[in-house]
Design a protein around this motif. Structure first.
Motif, PDB file in Angstrom:
ATOM      1  N   ALA A   1      76.234 -84.711  52.752  1.00 48.95           N
ATOM      2  CA  ALA A   1      77.141 -83.908  51.666  1.00 48.95           C
ATOM      3  C   ALA A   1      78.966 -83.933  52.054  1.00 48.95           C
ATOM      4  CB  ALA A   1      76.537 -82.396  52.789  1.00 48.95           C
ATOM      5  N   TYR A   2      78.601 -84.791  52.778  1.00 54.24           N
ATOM      6  CA  TYR A   2      80.040 -85.451  53.273  1.00 54.24           C
ATOM      7  C   TYR A   2      80.487 -86.048  52.038  1.00 54.24           C
ATOM      8  CZ  TYR A   2      84.660 -87.927  55.390  1.00 54.24           C
ATOM      9  OH  TYR A   2      85.759 -88.841  55.707  1.00 54.24           O
ATOM     10  N   GLN A   3      79.947 -86.897  51.704  1.00 49.97           N
ATOM     11  CA  GLN A   3      80.108 -87.901  50.401  1.00 49.97           C
ATOM     12  C   GLN A   3      80.278 -87.581  49.367  1.00 49.97           C
ATOM     13  OE1 GLN A   3      80.881 -91.441  50.607  1.00 49.97           O
ATOM     14  NE2 GLN A   3      81.092 -90.587  53.013  1.00 49.97           N
ATOM     15  N   CYS A   4      79.549 -86.533  49.139  1.00 48.11           N
ATOM     16  CA  CYS A   4      80.073 -86.014  47.690  1.00 48.11           C
ATOM     17  C   CYS A   4      81.330 -84.658  47.652  1.00 48.11           C
ATOM     18  CB  CYS A   4      78.217 -84.700  48.072  1.00 48.11           C
ATOM     19  SG  CYS A   4      78.390 -83.202  46.388  1.00 48.11           S
ATOM     20  N   ALA A   5      81.315 -84.116  48.785  1.00 47.09           N
ATOM     21  CA  ALA A   5      82.673 -83.675  49.403  1.00 47.09           C
ATOM     22  C   ALA A   5      83.930 -84.731  48.675  1.00 47.09           C
ATOM     23  CB  ALA A   5      83.063 -82.790  50.341  1.00 47.09           C
ATOM     24  N   ARG A   6      83.474 -86.012  49.045  1.00 49.94           N
ATOM     25  CA  ARG A   6      84.293 -87.013  48.413  1.00 49.94           C
ATOM     26  C   ARG A   6      84.585 -86.298  46.995  1.00 49.94           C
ATOM     27  NH1 ARG A   6      87.656 -91.267  51.682  1.00 49.94           N
ATOM     28  NH2 ARG A   6      87.611 -93.083  50.363  1.00 49.94           N
ATOM     29  N   THR A   7      83.760 -86.833  46.090  1.00 42.11           N
ATOM     30  CA  THR A   7      83.602 -87.464  45.535  1.00 42.11           C
ATOM     31  C   THR A   7      84.345 -86.572  44.757  1.00 42.11           C
ATOM     32  OG1 THR A   7      80.850 -88.774  45.076  1.00 42.11           O
ATOM     33  CG2 THR A   7      81.641 -87.636  43.229  1.00 42.11           C
ATOM     34  N   CYS A   8      83.879 -85.349  44.872  1.00 42.88           N
ATOM     35  CA  CYS A   8      84.665 -84.006  44.772  1.00 42.88           C
ATOM     36  C   CYS A   8      86.409 -84.427  44.563  1.00 42.88           C
ATOM     37  CB  CYS A   8      84.101 -82.448  44.848  1.00 42.88           C
ATOM     38  SG  CYS A   8      82.844 -82.225  44.065  1.00 42.88           S
ATOM     39  N   GLY A   9      86.640 -84.936  46.105  1.00 43.06           N
ATOM     40  CA  GLY A   9      88.134 -85.450  45.578  1.00 43.06           C
ATOM     41  C   GLY A   9      88.561 -86.543  45.074  1.00 43.06           C
ATOM     42  N   LEU A  10      87.769 -87.304  44.642  1.00 40.35           N
ATOM     43  CA  LEU A  10      87.734 -87.855  43.594  1.00 40.35           C
ATOM     44  C   LEU A  10      88.805 -87.421  42.018  1.00 40.35           C
ATOM     45  CD1 LEU A  10      85.785 -91.534  44.716  1.00 40.35           C
ATOM     46  CD2 LEU A  10      87.642 -91.424  45.119  1.00 40.35           C
ATOM     47  N   ASN A  11      87.470 -86.525  41.877  1.00 42.69           N
ATOM     48  CA  ASN A  11      87.724 -85.504  40.238  1.00 42.69           C
ATOM     49  C   ASN A  11      89.010 -85.392  40.175  1.00 42.69           C
ATOM     50  OD1 ASN A  11      85.028 -87.305  39.717  1.00 42.69           O
ATOM     51  ND2 ASN A  11      83.710 -85.559  40.459  1.00 42.69           N
ATOM     52  N   ILE A  12      89.263 -84.650  41.640  1.00 41.19           N
ATOM     53  CA  ILE A  12      90.161 -83.846  42.167  1.00 41.19           C
ATOM     54  C   ILE A  12      91.475 -84.774  41.607  1.00 41.19           C
ATOM     55  CG2 ILE A  12      91.883 -82.495  43.638  1.00 41.19           C
ATOM     56  CD1 ILE A  12      90.084 -81.337  45.038  1.00 41.19           C
ATOM     57  N   LEU A  13      91.337 -85.982  42.200  1.00 37.66           N
ATOM     58  CA  LEU A  13      93.208 -87.111  42.349  1.00 37.66           C
ATOM     59  C   LEU A  13      92.941 -87.096  40.959  1.00 37.66           C
ATOM     60  CD1 LEU A  13      92.008 -89.058  45.179  1.00 37.66           C
ATOM     61  CD2 LEU A  13      94.474 -86.806  44.535  1.00 37.66           C
ATOM     62  N   ALA A  14      91.900 -87.000  39.428  1.00 35.80           N
ATOM     63  CA  ALA A  14      91.803 -88.170  38.615  1.00 35.80           C
ATOM     64  C   ALA A  14      92.084 -86.835  37.468  1.00 35.80           C
ATOM     65  CB  ALA A  14      89.938 -88.106  37.637  1.00 35.80           C
ATOM     66  N   GLN A  15      92.000 -85.307  37.837  1.00 37.54           N
ATOM     67  CA  GLN A  15      92.415 -84.178  37.340  1.00 37.54           C
ATOM     68  C   GLN A  15      94.427 -84.322  37.640  1.00 37.54           C
ATOM     69  OE1 GLN A  15      91.045 -82.869  35.214  1.00 37.54           O
ATOM     70  NE2 GLN A  15      88.688 -83.029  35.179  1.00 37.54           N
ATOM     71  N   ALA A  16      94.172 -84.526  38.621  1.00 41.01           N
ATOM     72  CA  ALA A  16      96.150 -84.474  39.039  1.00 41.01           C
ATOM     73  C   ALA A  16      96.699 -85.402  38.351  1.00 41.01           C
ATOM     74  CB  ALA A  16      96.238 -84.654  40.411  1.00 41.01           C
ATOM     75  N   LYS A  17      96.012 -86.607  38.474  1.00 38.89           N
ATOM     76  CA  LYS A  17      96.474 -87.992  37.691  1.00 38.89           C
ATOM     77  C   LYS A  17      96.830 -87.983  36.493  1.00 38.89           C
ATOM     78  CE  LYS A  17      95.998 -92.705  36.540  1.00 38.89           C
ATOM     79  NZ  LYS A  17      95.467 -94.627  37.341  1.00 38.89           N
ATOM     80  N   ALA A  18      95.625 -86.864  35.628  1.00 32.08           N
ATOM     81  CA  ALA A  18      95.651 -86.846  34.284  1.00 32.08           C
ATOM     82  C   ALA A  18      96.843 -85.549  34.174  1.00 32.08           C
ATOM     83  CB  ALA A  18      94.216 -85.932  33.552  1.00 32.08           C
ATOM     84  N   ALA A  19      97.095 -84.262  34.243  1.00 35.52           N
ATOM     85  CA  ALA A  19      98.278 -83.551  34.789  1.00 35.52           C
ATOM     86  C   ALA A  19      99.162 -84.088  34.798  1.00 35.52           C
ATOM     87  CB  ALA A  19      98.436 -81.896  36.316  1.00 35.52           C
ATOM     88  N   CYS A  20      99.445 -84.981  35.550  1.00 35.54           N
ATOM     89  CA  CYS A  20     100.769 -86.278  35.293  1.00 35.54           C
ATOM     90  C   CYS A  20     100.753 -86.719  34.741  1.00 35.54           C
ATOM     91  CB  CYS A  20     100.942 -86.750  37.534  1.00 35.54           C
ATOM     92  SG  CYS A  20     101.190 -85.191  38.660  1.00 35.54           S
ATOM     93  N   GLY A  21     100.540 -86.781  33.691  1.00 31.40           N
ATOM     94  CA  GLY A  21     100.534 -87.947  32.489  1.00 31.40           C
ATOM     95  C   GLY A  21     100.054 -89.079  33.195  1.00 31.40           C
ATOM     96  N   GLY A  22      99.350 -89.398  34.100  1.00 33.08           N
ATOM     97  CA  GLY A  22      98.930 -90.479  34.410  1.00 33.08           C
ATOM     98  C   GLY A  22      99.503 -91.741  35.417  1.00 33.08           C
ATOM     99  N   ASP A  23     100.738 -90.296  35.662  1.00 26.12           N
ATOM    100  CA  ASP A  23     101.691 -90.971  37.750  1.00 26.12           C
ATOM    101  C   ASP A  23     101.752 -90.205  38.586  1.00 26.12           C
ATOM    102  OD1 ASP A  23     103.242 -92.096  38.796  1.00 26.12           O
ATOM    103  OD2 ASP A  23     104.844 -91.371  37.292  1.00 26.12           O
ATOM    104  N   LEU A  24     100.511 -90.558  39.643  1.00 25.30           N
ATOM    105  CA  LEU A  24     100.567 -89.585  40.236  1.00 25.30           C
ATOM    106  C   LEU A  24     101.932 -90.074  41.281  1.00 25.30           C
ATOM    107  CD1 LEU A  24      96.651 -91.122  41.095  1.00 25.30           C
ATOM    108  CD2 LEU A  24      97.765 -88.503  40.721  1.00 25.30           C
ATOM    109  N   LYS A  25     102.442 -90.389  41.112  1.00 19.09           N
ATOM    110  CA  LYS A  25     103.765 -90.984  41.570  1.00 19.09           C
ATOM    111  C   LYS A  25     105.046 -89.381  41.916  1.00 19.09           C
ATOM    112  CE  LYS A  25     104.639 -96.200  41.886  1.00 19.09           C
ATOM    113  NZ  LYS A  25     106.050 -96.544  41.389  1.00 19.09           N
ATOM    114  N   LYS A  26     104.310 -88.620  41.460  1.00 23.78           N
ATOM    115  CA  LYS A  26     104.845 -86.850  41.569  1.00 23.78           C
ATOM    116  C   LYS A  26     104.101 -86.370  41.791  1.00 23.78           C
ATOM    117  CE  LYS A  26     105.510 -87.566  36.043  1.00 23.78           C
ATOM    118  NZ  LYS A  26     105.880 -87.184  34.529  1.00 23.78           N
ATOM    119  N   VAL A  27     103.142 -87.004  42.324  1.00 23.19           N
ATOM    120  CA  VAL A  27     102.669 -85.372  43.790  1.00 23.19           C
ATOM    121  C   VAL A  27     103.034 -85.515  45.145  1.00 23.19           C
ATOM    122  CG1 VAL A  27     100.735 -85.526  44.841  1.00 23.19           C
ATOM    123  CG2 VAL A  27      99.885 -86.102  42.718  1.00 23.19           C
TER     124      VAL A  27
END
Length: 183
Positions: free
Chosen positions: A92-118
């Motif tokens: 279940a911990y790994q499952c939550a980590r997978t959700c976290g990876l998807n959060i980072l993917a959405q954040a990257k999309a929201a930042c136009g591909g630049d996670l340095k904006k976070v």
């Protein structure tokens, strides 16, 4: 005097290129997020499209509000079922980590591909599809929280809720939403 970066593992300390501005003494944080991800061997998935009538994120002001992310891997649902009957705490911990990876993917999309904006992971709200007698929801959601701290260092530490529920959409084991501050 120890800085935030001196207390972090090497890869996470890489995120802090200029911890204190020499002129003002004000903490200035710049992230080499892609470098940290590469050092850790973390590959972000593509941002998943919404599954219904909503958007995956909203950017307003200096914040990204990311809709609940489920354990989707390469377009397939993983971790379908309840904790702990179908998934042990470690899974279940790994499952939550997978959700976290998807959060980072959405954040990257929201930042136009630049996670340095976070600038800061402000808050995560995690839901665990769990049996009535399971009380370790916080330990499950640590999978996503630990990922944020691993990638963003101190800026990845956040406020959080970890809630047990009797069912989640598509019967997934976890779902996590996020609020992220950006430049």
């Amino acid at each position: 005097q120890r800085t935030a970066s001196s207390r972090l593992p090497l890869a996470a300390s890489r995120a802090f290129r200029n911890p204190v501005s020499p002129a003002s003494g004000v903490r200035m944080v710049s992230f080499d997020v892609e470098g940290v991800l590469k050092d850790k061997g973390i590959v972000l998935p593509d941002a998943a499209p919404p599954a219904a009538n909503y958007v995956p994120y909203v950017v307003t002001g200096n914040y990204i509000y990311i809709a609940g992310q489920i354990p989707m891997v390469n377009g397939e649902l993983k971790y379908v079922g309840k904790v702990p009957s179908e998934y042990a705490l470690e899974e279940a911990y790994q499952c939550a980590r997978t959700c976290g990876l998807n959060i980072l993917a959405q954040a990257k999309a929201a930042c136009g591909g630049d996670l340095k904006k976070v600038k800061k992971i402000v808050k995560l709200v995690g839901f665990v599809n769990s049996k009535d007698d399971f009380y370790d929801q916080p330990k499950v959601i640590n999978g996503a929280s630990d990922l944020m701290a691993e990638v963003f260092g101190e800026a990845g530490r956040h406020a959080r809720s970890a809630v047990g529920v009797n069912v989640l959409p598509l019967n997934v084991a976890t779902e996590i939403e996020a609020i992220i501050e950006i430049e």
